[in-house]
Write a protein that holds these residues in place. Structure first.
Motif, short mmCIF file in Angstrom:
data_model
loop_
_atom_site.label_atom_id
_atom_site.label_comp_id
_atom_site.label_asym_id
_atom_site.label_seq_id
_atom_site.Cartn_x
_atom_site.Cartn_y
_atom_site.Cartn_z
N ASP A 121 0.85 -1.18 0.00
CA ASP A 121 0.00 0.00 0.00
C ASP A 121 0.89 1.24 0.00
O ASP A 121 1.64 1.48 0.94
CB ASP A 121 -0.91 -0.01 1.23
N ALA A 122 0.80 2.03 -1.05
CA ALA A 122 1.67 3.20 -1.21
C ALA A 122 1.50 4.21 -0.08
O ALA A 122 2.39 5.03 0.15
CB ALA A 122 1.40 3.86 -2.56
N ALA A 123 0.37 4.16 0.61
CA ALA A 123 0.14 5.10 1.71
C ALA A 123 1.16 4.92 2.83
O ALA A 123 1.36 5.83 3.64
CB ALA A 123 -1.28 4.95 2.25
N TYR A 124 1.80 3.76 2.87
CA TYR A 124 2.76 3.48 3.94
C TYR A 124 4.17 3.32 3.38
O TYR A 124 5.02 2.68 3.99
CB TYR A 124 2.34 2.21 4.70
N SER A 125 4.43 3.94 2.25
CA SER A 125 5.74 3.81 1.61
C SER A 125 6.86 4.43 2.45
O SER A 125 7.99 3.93 2.46
CB SER A 125 5.73 4.43 0.21
N PHE B 132 9.06 -6.27 -13.12
CA PHE B 132 7.78 -5.59 -12.93
C PHE B 132 7.56 -5.29 -11.45
O PHE B 132 7.80 -6.14 -10.59
CB PHE B 132 6.63 -6.46 -13.44
N SER B 133 7.11 -4.10 -11.17
CA SER B 133 6.77 -3.73 -9.80
C SER B 133 5.66 -2.69 -9.83
O SER B 133 5.47 -2.01 -10.84
CB SER B 133 8.00 -3.17 -9.05
N PHE B 134 4.94 -2.60 -8.75
CA PHE B 134 3.90 -1.58 -8.66
C PHE B 134 3.58 -1.30 -7.20
O PHE B 134 3.89 -2.10 -6.32
CB PHE B 134 2.63 -2.03 -9.41
N THR B 135 2.99 -0.15 -6.96
CA THR B 135 2.49 0.20 -5.64
C THR B 135 1.06 0.70 -5.80
O THR B 135 0.65 1.14 -6.88
CB THR B 135 3.33 1.28 -4.95
N SER B 136 0.32 0.63 -4.71
CA SER B 136 -1.07 1.07 -4.76
C SER B 136 -1.45 1.62 -3.40
O SER B 136 -0.72 1.46 -2.42
CB SER B 136 -1.99 -0.08 -5.14
N THR B 137 -2.60 2.22 -3.35
CA THR B 137 -3.12 2.71 -2.08
C THR B 137 -4.60 2.35 -2.00
O THR B 137 -5.28 2.21 -3.02
CB THR B 137 -2.94 4.23 -1.95
N THR B 138 -5.09 2.15 -0.78
CA THR B 138 -6.48 1.77 -0.57
C THR B 138 -7.37 3.00 -0.54
O THR B 138 -7.11 3.96 0.18
CB THR B 138 -6.63 0.99 0.75
#
Length: 454
Positions: free
Chosen positions: A245-249, A393-399
């Protein structure tokens, strides 16, 4: 001991009932049936010559070969370490001290084909893990006692996940609910032990359970204060990497920086245990450019196995996953096959889809991947599978309220200040009408992640 040691004095064969009246009848029936399975398997193994029983000096270790070089040293250390760990099983075909799950996790990560119902020698140890846990539940259905309620159950949830068993339906018990309840019942303990807290979060994540935002906030802060040093920072990082979760990067990066900062002049991160967790974190980062920072640690762990004729069980449990260049995040990532204890329908279909990534802002990136997923998995699951299988390949996301929102792909961030976002398109170049974690791909479909502007 918390596993049930069954002897002739414990069972009345004429009635099939335990003399110990502390066992409730429903647990009693299950335990008796499991014991019968284990007894039969033991007899079969002994009839077959007792393969994988401890043989002492009769084994020829891979490390006994001469002129080992390069990656062969690591591979031989995995082979020898696996053999040594199997030789340390007790007469009940487990490892005792509530360590069955950790041993099975280590063996699974060292060789994801280790366990099969067709192999009695591995199947019997998995049965012993189940018996260990079921026996504990029979004495404390909530498992809130200190022995199980302060992180130990997390290992068993991971062990069940590794052997394709459903922790939500373990002989009628939802272990995910129990695990989440532990965070409330023993909140003071977990607040003071972020290693255990992060392990629980990681276990929930690997079981595809919902991870409350409060948990992710609690396990670490930025810049980070790690009571248990590298060990704690590594487990915290693994938990964040699993949730992705990108919110906690910032918290995730703080933990990773702490680990790298602790690398000493020899390239190590402490003793074998700390170094093993640090190496797990490095490979969980999927950053190929940093993998060389694990070289000295891998050589150190391989040498630790080679130089010891009888390494301690706890050391083997720690180093085997790291030697295999795996982490706890990889538990359960191998698709279940039909001869494993499968908790999903055996007709579950596995298919491939295509993922294309395009940078429509700079125009300097256009690449296509193929990834496999199970029927019933979401597009977000497919992205997770691809990230685990291919380091390019890599990715981040946020809820968000609407589901998972993609924040970055292959290191390319969508900068809100520049009015950028990651658009998700189907094969007809039509934007998806729902978030990736709520969209279910079909066989042969293709999708495009396009960095663009609004």
């Amino acid at each position: 001991m918390y596993y049930c040691q069954l002897s002739d004095n414990d069972i009345t064969y004429e009635t099939g009932l335990f003399k110990n009246t502390n066992f409730e009848p429903n647990y009693l029936k299950i335990l008796v049936e499991m014991f019968k399975d284990i007894t039969i398997l033991s007899i079969l193994i002994q009839m077959a010559g007792g393969f994988l029983l401890p043989k002492g000096e009769n084994h020829t270790g891979c490390s006994g070969q001469i002129m080992l070089t390069g990656d062969k040293v690591r591979q031989c250390a995995i082979e020898d370490g696996t053999r040594m760990l199997l030789e340390q099983r007790n007469t009940e075909w487990g490892w005792g001290e509530r360590s069955e799950a950790e041993a099975i996790i280590a063996l699974h990560l060292a060789n994801d084909a280790w366990f099969s119902k067709k192999d009695p020698a591995s199947y019997i140890s998995v049965k012993q893990m189940n018996l260990d846990l079921l026996s504990a539940i029979s004495n404390d259905v909530a498992l809130t006692n200190p022995a199980w309620g302060r992180g130990k159950l997390a290992h068993y949830v991971l062990g069940l996940t590794a052997t394709c068993q459903d922790p939500r339906n373990f002989y009628g018990h939802n272990l995910i609910d129990k695990l989440q309840n532990h965070l409330n019942v023993s909140s003071k303990h977990f607040q003071n032990n972020k290693f255990a807290y992060a392990l629980v979060v990681l276990s929930l994540c690997n079981a595809n359970a919902t991870v409350d935002a409060a948990y992710l906030k609690d396990i670490s802060t930025e810049p980070g204060n790690y009571t248990f040093g590298v060990d704690e920072a590594a487990m915290v990082y693994l938990a964040y990497a699993c949730v992705n979760d990108a919110a906690y990067s910032s918290q995730s990066k703080a933990a990773f920086r702490y680990i790298l900062h602790k690398r000493d002049s020899k390239g190590l991160y402490g003793n074998e245990y700390s170094t093993a967790l640090a190496v797990q974190a490095i490979f969980a980062s999927h950053n190929k450019s940093l993998e060389s920072l694990s070289d000295a640690g891998i050589a150190y762990m391989a040498n630790s196995i080679d130089r010891s004729k009888n390494p301690h069980k706890s050391m083997l449990l720690s180093v085997l996953p790291a030697l295999a260049k795996k982490s706890y995040i990889d538990v359960g990532r191998t698709p279940c096959i039909s001869d494993i204890i499968v908790t999903t329908p055996p007709s579950l279909k596995v298919f491939a889809i295509k993922i294309t990534v395009i940078n429509n802002v700079s125009g300097h990136f256009n690449r296509v991947w193929s990834v496999s997923l199970n029927e019933g998995q979401t597009l977000f699951n497919a992205l997770q599978n691809l990230q685990a299988a291919d380091s390019s390949f890599s990715f981040t996301s946020t809820t968000t309220t609407y589901g998972q929102s993609i924040r970055s792909v292959c290191g390319m961030d969508a900068l809100t200040v520049n009015r950028q976002y990651w658009q998700m398109l189907d094969s007809n170049d039509t934007p998806l009408s729902t978030a990736s974690d709520r969209f279910f791909p079909t066989d042969g479909s293709s999708f495009t992640l396009k960095l663009t502007k609004w």
